[in-house]
Design an enzyme around this catalytic site. Structure first.
Site: not given
Ligand code: NAD
Ligand code: UDX
Length: 482
Positions: A15, A140, A170, A229, A285, A355
């Site tokens: 993110v 989140t 996000e 969220k 997520c 993941r």
């Molecule tokens: P991520 O694990 O990829 O990245 C998080 C990073 O934060 C890691 O690289 C870690 O080393 C770093 N970190 C942790 N503690 C720290 C500190 N004290 N100082 C500096 N760096 C530090 O996680 P992500 O997928 O980017 O998710 C981050 C957040 O965003 C989560 O809360 C997640 O739920 C939310 N989110 C994720 C997605 C997604 O699609 N992955 C979408 C929307 C929201």
């Molecule tokens: C999700 C949310 O969509 C996004 O808004 C939030 O910020 C983070 O979590 P993401 O997990 O990256 O995003 O991908 P997404 O496209 O939502 O798919 C999640 C899972 O659901 C995947 O395994 C995908 O293959 C599955 N999926 C999605 C289905 O099985 N059917 C669908 O119709 C849509």
């Protein structure tokens, strides 16, 4: 009061990296520094272009379009660094974009979000700040986290400094992060209703307004923003569990889930998106955020609400198991020693992220059945696959996994000599494979289990495959044997 000039993003993950890269590209006058305590991750963000292609092929996150933007902005107004304190000190706005994983031990284990990383980032901000800051929750988080952050800041910061906390969750989805960020459905900003809170929210709005229409920037109270969220992810996941529940009924009756989804989606109130039946949802997520919501509901004394959302996850677990069970039962109740090609390992297409990937669950179930598995995924690193299919703490499990699970460099290679192909991720390239040649290279009867409904079942049946898809009734699955 002055506009935002220097942004720090704590957390250079899936993110923080893409989000703040897009901010840097849209706001050349703002200096954006993305920091992380993980030096390996930062080194990868700073990695040089591939000498052959001239492209940034070694970034830690793969997203279509991301590398080009990083290449344009890096060193100009976008920086990746391990110097967390320095970047905090210099910034006037700080995104907290660290991980908030499900707790694995202690109180709330298996449900509650682990808030340790958010709190330690907040403490760092309090410790090193010598000027007032806007602090933005990007991670989140459970509802009312901003109140905890405020207490930590007020108890630890130097006197006279002001900290305004905003919630700006996000909504990007992996695989489409750049287009989602460049053209979001909405940007949500939550703040306190005080004049200071609203001023801070306006400053963040002004950053997004460089490329997002004002009417798409929605401002709310802090708690609504934090909860929205969790609510959005819970509702999205619920749609998938709902259509997957229908898929089970379709398979038992002869209805076709794609037709049912289409028919339902034509109703404007339901809408056509996000109704693709599958082996189950994955990703970092959905499960985490629903568990978080379940825990929140329990803590608030709302067990019925908690049970309602928990069912979305239970249906998802059932979908994965049901699919694996179907593979085994169709292949004459045994896959022991049989070679199975597993196409796709990422949790969805166009990402290398694994993941909570349902492919990993399926692969583990096949391992328990003692199948010989060959995995192919165009983006997932080989070592990651072994990490995901082994049990942590089990001695020699990686060695055992390497004997049982091979990794191929192409789908064609993975399928050669296999008795079944299992499609676990909807990569586009699987649609256009030379399926005739693959069929010729397989043992017969050649089974194909399409866990994502990506291939054209009719054509493949003509070639000779025994095709099974998710959510289509028995008479069209295999007209000969139904
Ligand atoms: P991520 O694990 O990829 O990245 C998080 C990073 O934060 C890691 O690289 C870690 O080393 C770093 N970190 C942790 N503690 C720290 C500190 N004290 N100082 C500096 N760096 C530090 O996680 P992500 O997928 O980017 O998710 C981050 C957040 O965003 C989560 O809360 C997640 O739920 C939310 N989110 C994720 C997605 C997604 O699609 N992955 C979408 C929307 C929201
Ligand atoms: C999700 C949310 O969509 C996004 O808004 C939030 O910020 C983070 O979590 P993401 O997990 O990256 O995003 O991908 P997404 O496209 O939502 O798919 C999640 C899972 O659901 C995947 O395994 C995908 O293959 C599955 N999926 C999605 C289905 O099985 N059917 C669908 O119709 C849509």
């Amino acid at each position: 009061s002055s506009p935002v000039r220097r942004i720090c993003c704590i957390g250079a993950g899936y993110v923080g990296g893409p989000t703040c890269t897009v901010i840097a590209s849209k706001c050349p006058d703002i200096t954006v520094t993305i920091v992380d305590i993980n030096p390996v991750r930062i080194a990868a963000w700073n990695s040089p272009p591939n000498p052959k292609t001239g492209k940034l092929d070694d970034l830690p996150v793969y997203e279509p379009g991301l590398a080009d933007i990083v290449q344009t902005c890096r060193g100009r107004n976008l920086f990746f660094s391990t110097e967390v304190d320095k970047a905090i000190h210099e910034a006037d706005l700080i995104f907290v974009s660290v991980n908030t994983p499900t707790k694995t031990s202690g109180i709330g284990a298996g449900y509650a979000a682990d808030m340790h990383y958010v709190e330690s980032s907040t403490r760092r901000i309090a410790e090193v700040s010598t000027s007032s800051k806007i602090i933005v929750e990007k991670s989140t988080v459970p509802c009312r986290t901003a109140a905890s952050m405020r207490q930590v800041l007020e108890a630890n910061a130097k006197p006279g400094l002001q900290f305004d906390i905003l919630s700006n969750p996000e909504f990007l989805a992996e695989g489409t992060a750049i287009t989602d960020l460049e053209n979001p459905d909405r940007v949500l900003i939550g703040s306190l209703p005080t004049p200071e809170g609203q001023l801070a929210a306006r400053k963040l709005q002004d950053v997004y307004a460089r490329w997002v229409e004002r009417k798409r920037i929605y401002t709310t109270g802090l708690w609504s923003s934090e909860l929205s969220k969790l609510a959005a992810n819970a509702m999205l996941a619920q749609r998938i569990s709902s259509i997957n529940a229908m898929a089970a009924i379709c398979e038992a009756t002869g209805a076709d889930v794609t037709e049912v989804a289409h028919a339902c989606g034509l109703d404007k109130r339901i809408g056509p998106n996000f109704l693709r039946a599958s082996i189950g949802f994955g990703g970092s997520c959905f499960q985490k955020d629903i568990l978080n919501l379940v825990y929140l509901s329990e803590s608030l004394g709302l067990p019925k609400v908690a049970a309602y959302w928990k069912q979305v996850i239970e249906m998802n677990e059932y979908s994965k198991e049901r699919f694996a069970r179907k593979v085994v039962s169709t292949m004459f109740n045994t896959i022991t020693q049989k070679r199975v090609a597993l196409l796709g390992f990422a949790f969805k297409k166009d990402t290398g992220d694994t993941r909570e990937s349902p492919a990993a669950t399926i692969c583990k179930l096949f391992r328990q059945e003692r199948a010989q598995i060959t995995v192919y995924d165009p983006k997932v690193p080989h070592h990651q696959i072994y990490l995901d299919i082994t049990e942590p703490g089990v001695i020699d499990d990686t060695e055992a996994a390497k004997k049982q699970v091979q990794i191929a460099n192409s789908a064609v290679e993975a399928c050669a000599g296999a008795e079944a192909v299992v499609i676990a991720t909807e990569w586009d390239e699987f649609k256009t494979l030379d399926w005739e040649a693959i069929h010729a290279s397989m043992k017969k009867p050649a089974f194909l289990f399409d866990g994502r409904n990506v291939v054209d079942a009719k054509t493949l049946r003509k070639i000779g495959f025994r095709v099974h898809t998710v959510g289509r009734g028995p008479e069209i699955v295999d007209p000969v044997w139904a």
